[in-house]
Design a protein around this motif. Structure first.
Motif, mmCIF file in Angstrom:
data_model
loop_
_atom_site.group_PDB
_atom_site.id
_atom_site.type_symbol
_atom_site.label_atom_id
_atom_site.label_comp_id
_atom_site.label_asym_id
_atom_site.label_seq_id
_atom_site.Cartn_x
_atom_site.Cartn_y
_atom_site.Cartn_z
ATOM 1 N N ALA A 19 0.825 -1.208 0.000
ATOM 2 C CA ALA A 19 0.000 0.000 0.000
ATOM 3 C C ALA A 19 0.855 1.252 0.000
ATOM 4 N N SER A 20 1.900 1.284 0.858
ATOM 5 C CA SER A 20 2.651 2.530 1.000
ATOM 6 C C SER A 20 3.572 2.778 -0.196
ATOM 7 N N TYR A 21 3.799 1.763 -1.009
ATOM 8 C CA TYR A 21 4.636 1.980 -2.181
ATOM 9 C C TYR A 21 3.850 1.870 -3.483
ATOM 10 N N SER A 22 2.511 1.900 -3.379
ATOM 11 C CA SER A 22 1.730 1.706 -4.603
ATOM 12 C C SER A 22 1.993 2.836 -5.582
ATOM 13 N N GLN A 23 2.314 2.467 -6.797
ATOM 14 C CA GLN A 23 2.628 3.448 -7.829
ATOM 15 C C GLN A 23 1.872 3.104 -9.092
ATOM 16 N N VAL A 24 1.295 4.118 -9.692
ATOM 17 C CA VAL A 24 0.514 3.923 -10.912
ATOM 18 C C VAL A 24 1.265 4.571 -12.066
ATOM 19 N N TYR A 25 1.558 3.795 -13.072
ATOM 20 C CA TYR A 25 2.196 4.333 -14.281
ATOM 21 C C TYR A 25 1.286 4.080 -15.467
ATOM 22 N N ASN A 26 0.872 5.146 -16.143
ATOM 23 C CA ASN A 26 0.070 5.009 -17.352
ATOM 24 C C ASN A 26 0.850 5.571 -18.533
ATOM 25 N N GLY A 27 1.224 4.693 -19.449
ATOM 26 C CA GLY A 27 1.997 5.138 -20.612
ATOM 27 C C GLY A 27 2.937 4.039 -21.046
ATOM 28 N N LYS A 28 3.610 4.270 -22.164
ATOM 29 C CA LYS A 28 4.559 3.266 -22.655
ATOM 30 C C LYS A 28 5.710 3.130 -21.672
ATOM 31 N N GLN A 29 6.092 1.887 -21.387
ATOM 32 C CA GLN A 29 7.132 1.623 -20.397
ATOM 33 C C GLN A 29 8.408 2.411 -20.686
ATOM 34 N N LYS A 30 8.766 2.489 -21.956
ATOM 35 C CA LYS A 30 9.997 3.179 -22.362
ATOM 36 C C LYS A 30 9.947 4.662 -21.947
ATOM 37 N N GLU A 31 8.786 5.271 -22.150
ATOM 38 C CA GLU A 31 8.645 6.700 -21.817
ATOM 39 C C GLU A 31 8.595 6.887 -20.302
ATOM 40 N N ILE A 32 7.865 6.018 -19.623
ATOM 41 C CA ILE A 32 7.806 6.074 -18.151
ATOM 42 C C ILE A 32 9.215 5.943 -17.573
ATOM 43 N N ASN A 33 9.987 4.992 -18.116
ATOM 44 C CA ASN A 33 11.349 4.778 -17.609
ATOM 45 C C ASN A 33 12.219 6.020 -17.795
ATOM 46 N N LYS A 34 12.019 6.702 -18.916
ATOM 47 C CA LYS A 34 12.791 7.926 -19.183
ATOM 48 C C LYS A 34 12.462 8.986 -18.111
ATOM 49 N N ILE A 35 11.170 9.115 -17.805
ATOM 50 C CA ILE A 35 10.763 10.085 -16.766
ATOM 51 C C ILE A 35 11.327 9.668 -15.407
ATOM 52 N N LEU A 36 11.253 8.373 -15.080
ATOM 53 C CA LEU A 36 11.794 7.885 -13.800
ATOM 54 C C LEU A 36 13.301 8.150 -13.723
ATOM 55 N N ASP A 37 14.015 7.923 -14.834
ATOM 56 C CA ASP A 37 15.456 8.213 -14.870
ATOM 57 C C ASP A 37 15.705 9.693 -14.601
ATOM 58 N N ASN A 38 14.894 10.550 -15.228
ATOM 59 C CA ASN A 38 15.080 11.999 -15.064
ATOM 60 C C ASN A 38 14.818 12.441 -13.624
ATOM 61 N N ILE A 39 13.837 11.781 -12.989
ATOM 62 C CA ILE A 39 13.540 12.089 -11.584
ATOM 63 C C ILE A 39 14.754 11.750 -10.712
ATOM 64 N N LYS A 40 15.365 10.585 -10.993
ATOM 65 C CA LYS A 40 16.557 10.176 -10.224
ATOM 66 C C LYS A 40 17.724 11.117 -10.476
ATOM 67 N N SER A 41 17.908 11.510 -11.743
ATOM 68 C CA SER A 41 19.017 12.414 -12.080
ATOM 69 C C SER A 41 18.848 13.752 -11.362
ATOM 70 N N PHE A 42 17.617 14.259 -11.343
ATOM 71 C CA PHE A 42 17.334 15.525 -10.663
ATOM 72 C C PHE A 42 17.867 15.469 -9.229
ATOM 73 N N SER A 43 17.503 14.400 -8.516
ATOM 74 C CA SER A 43 17.943 14.254 -7.120
ATOM 75 C C SER A 43 19.469 14.210 -7.032
ATOM 76 N N GLN A 44 20.094 13.466 -7.964
ATOM 77 C CA GLN A 44 21.549 13.339 -7.946
ATOM 78 C C GLN A 44 22.214 14.697 -8.170
ATOM 79 N N TYR A 45 21.692 15.454 -9.153
ATOM 80 C CA TYR A 45 22.257 16.786 -9.425
ATOM 81 C C TYR A 45 22.127 17.675 -8.186
ATOM 82 N N TYR A 46 20.991 17.563 -7.489
ATOM 83 C CA TYR A 46 20.769 18.411 -6.314
ATOM 84 C C TYR A 46 21.779 18.048 -5.225
#
Lengths: 157, 157
Positions: A19-46
């Protein structure tokens, strides 16, 4: 009986974790993965203190909505906003999206963030909050167009 | 010469007015108008103290992101959040969208809000802020799915 209790406990523990980690992704896996990668990079840059790289995570007309301030827009001003004082370091920054939904070349994304800052006096400050982001596909990449967030206060003790 | 100064002044004044009210609408006029109507209704409901009608402006799984708090979701909890104390009245609530962009059955919308509250002690409090909203088309109507905002502080005097 003890065995059954254990099984029930494990089952409930598993339910809570899911329940506490439930995540909903709607879209092509490839595009979702790109967004997830960008989210991780943002944190790393910060955490690296690389404000210019954070600014490049946004579209050229990208906008942020920081508490107490006007809407801040454009690469130069975003770079300035994300530049930390030289004696402050972000030790931890983690974003946990609850949902990412892609609609054509637009996506919306909401969830939680948390972090830890090392302050000039050597003390550590932890914080967490929630956000809504609107992404736009730019070429083959995804960039942040709108970024609104605010903190979740710690419960008073 | 005086005449030219007047013309230049009027031209600059017009430019400023246009700039501060510039609004971008992307989508079919009929759908944009529906969203604009809903934005106006939201403000009217808030001034009327009609929390149940405000809650109905959101999708059934609509979420708000109020400063300091967790994400609040669902009609009952939204109704509770928007219910004012009986001795508080919202005298003014106005939302000025900067952009509304519709992508299929989703729309994003950002801009400014401002308002005035009459407090129990008879004093008036004015406030303003900025927001990002994600709308979803539900039947022939548009409902708020994500609603994140925070205040713009008054400059210190």
């Amino acid at each position: 009986m003890n065995q059954i209790k254990k099984i029930v406990f494990l089952f409930l523990a598993l339910l809570c974790t899911t329940a506490s980690y439930s995540q909903v992704y709607n879209g092509k896996q490839k595009e979702i993965n790109k967004i997830l990668d960008n989210i991780k990079s943002f944190s790393q840059y910060y955490m690296n203190g690389e404000a210019d790289k954070i600014a490049a995570c946004y579209t050229k007309d990208g906008k942020i909505f920081p508490a107490g301030q006007e809407i801040i827009e454009g690469t130069n001003d975003l770079n300035k906003f994300w530049t930390l004082p030289s004696d402050v370091k972000v030790l931890k920054h983690k974003v946990t999206p609850s949902e990412i939904t892609i609609v054509k070349k637009t996506a919306y994304d909401y969830g939680y963030y948390e972090g830890e800052t090392l302050l000039p006096d050597g003390k550590k400050s932890t914080w967490k909050g929630k956000y809504v982001i609107v992404w736009k596909k730019v070429g083959n990449d995804w960039k942040i167009y709108l970024d609104c967030w605010n903190r979740i206060d710690e419960p008073k003790k």
